[in-house]
Enzyme design. Structure first.
Site, short mmCIF file in Angstrom:
data_model
loop_
_atom_site.label_atom_id
_atom_site.label_comp_id
_atom_site.label_asym_id
_atom_site.label_seq_id
_atom_site.Cartn_x
_atom_site.Cartn_y
_atom_site.Cartn_z
CB CYS A 162 -2.38 6.26 7.72
SG CYS A 162 -1.07 6.43 8.94
CG HIS A 294 -5.15 0.92 7.75
ND1 HIS A 294 -4.72 1.89 6.87
CD2 HIS A 294 -4.55 1.20 8.94
CE1 HIS A 294 -3.92 2.74 7.50
NE2 HIS A 294 -3.79 2.34 8.75
CG HIS A 331 1.79 2.54 6.89
ND1 HIS A 331 1.05 3.30 6.00
CD2 HIS A 331 1.13 2.65 8.08
CE1 HIS A 331 0.01 3.84 6.61
NE2 HIS A 331 0.04 3.46 7.88
#
Length: 402
Positions: A162, A294, A331
């Site tokens: 990620c 995040h 995401h």
């Protein structure tokens, strides 16, 4: 040597829209792209939610080109071509060896892998499709971007789950600072909305059943999305010489690893990455106005990120406008921090902090200003983008108003 690196063009597509303007408009207004996935190839996973690109834009690629790409590479090429147009970047024999590309990806080749496994194991095919190997390699997106635009400088893929796009951006900055290139296209791409990838994330028991609610006490987990975003990075001198419009400066980057656990997050790694970023950029904690978190929507990640921000910024932490745009674009794994770059740069340019939508209940362990539900007008001089990956690889990038 000129160490200043600036952004002169951006492009992207995701569930929010299929170009830069539509993505930013949806981010700014807090319009979520999360909903039921309509992909006909999801088989028994009907009803699963995600942030899906419903229809690809016209991209000008012929069938031979597009058929040689997995979806994650195609998304990267579309975003890169828009970024090059936005920057009014001219590529020819005189500069092609001074222009390169870095593209981050977390889970590559899902579409090609899925199709081949089904053909071989379920449909009785005797061999895999001929271009399977070059479609699924992690560097495929970077290679396809270089071929589509004619780039012969430093070209490579970056993969760190990620945090991949922020690592790709930081790597591109290094190429320019070291004098290996004058211009780099950098960002990330991901296409994880396929059966096998979704089943693997489902097994982790962290997928939300309804939507993504970062930092809200009633958050239930991650929602996956697909997309890509790319930026044209140049040395300041190169951009000035050609009269380019400078959108923002990449002031610095900070990288670290937790060295702790393959899935569980830790505080120390994110703290180290944010501090290294501020140091690289020559910034004080008090200089930061906006932080794109995040912010995945899982209980542990959101609490640990909050604690890390407070440890780095101390008394100033409560003065920073923080938001997680994963609440609208979901995401997108290796592409997330590339899309979040758009949020940071446009916040600098327009003085608007995009909101964290779906926020309903304060969490005592997440007690910062998370810009809940509505955009906020604020003069933003410096913005930070956090990316903290599974496996404990962390990358933070600082953007500065020019």
């Amino acid at each position: 040597m000129d160490r200043r690196v600036v952004i002169t063009g951006m492009g992207g597509l995701c569930g929010l829209g299929t170009n830069l303007a539509s993505i930013w408009e949806a981010m700014r207004e807090g319009r979520s792209a999360i909903g039921p996935i309509a992909n006909a190839e999801l088989h028994e996973l009907k009803g699963m939610i995600g942030a899906e690109i419903k229809t690809l834009p016209e991209h000008g690629l012929n069938s031979k080109q597009s058929n040689s790409m997995d979806r994650f590479s195609l998304l990267a090429v579309i975003a890169a071509r828009e970024a090059a147009r936005h920057a009014e970047l001219s590529i020819d024999e005189g500069n092609t060896y001074r222009i390169g590309a870095t593209v981050g990806v977390g889970v590559c080749g899902g579409e090609a892998i899925e199709g081949n496994y089904r053909a071989l194991l379920l449909d009785g095919a005797r061999r895999a499709a001929i271009l399977t190997a070059p479609k699924v390699m992690p560097s495929a997106a970077a290679a396809q971007v270089s071929m589509s635009l004619g780039l012969r400088g430093p070209v490579f893929g970056v993969t760190s789950a990620c945090a991949s796009a922020n690592h790709a951006i930081a790597s591109a900055v290094d190429q320019i600072r070291l004098g290996r290139a004058d211009v780099m296209l950098a960002g990330g791409s991901e296409a994880p909305l396929v059966w096998g990838v979704l089943k693997s994330w489902e097994a982790l028991r962290i997928l939300a059943p309804d939507t993504c609610r970062p930092f809200s006490a009633d958050r239930k987990g991650v929602v996956l999305g697909e997309g890509a975003a790319m930026a044209v990075l140049e040395s300041y001198q190169h951009a000035a010489r050609r009269g380019a419009t400078i959108l923002a400066e990449i002031a610095g980057a900070g990288l670290s690893a937790d060295a702790f656990d393959i899935v569980a997050p830790a505080v120390e790694g994110p703290v180290a990455a944010m501090r290294a970023c501020l140091s690289d950029a020559g910034l004080n904690a008090e200089d930061v106005d906006y932080l794109n978190a995040h912010g995945t929507g899982t209980r542990a990640n959101d609490q640990i990120e909050t604690a890390a921000i407070k440890r780095v910024f101390r008394h100033h932490a409560h003065s920073i406008s923080v938001s997680s745009t994963k609440s609208v674009h979901a995401h997108c794994l290796g592409a997330s921090s590339a899309l979040e770059m758009i949020a940071c740069v446009m916040a600098l340019r327009e003085g608007v902090v995009p909101p964290t939508v779906n926020y309903r209940e304060p969490d005592p362990a997440c007690d910062l200003d998370f810009t809940p539900n509505w955009p906020r007008e604020r003069k933003v001089h410096v913005a930070l983008s956090n990316a903290f990956a599974m496996g404990g690889t962390n990358a933070v990038v600082a953007f500065k108003r020019v």
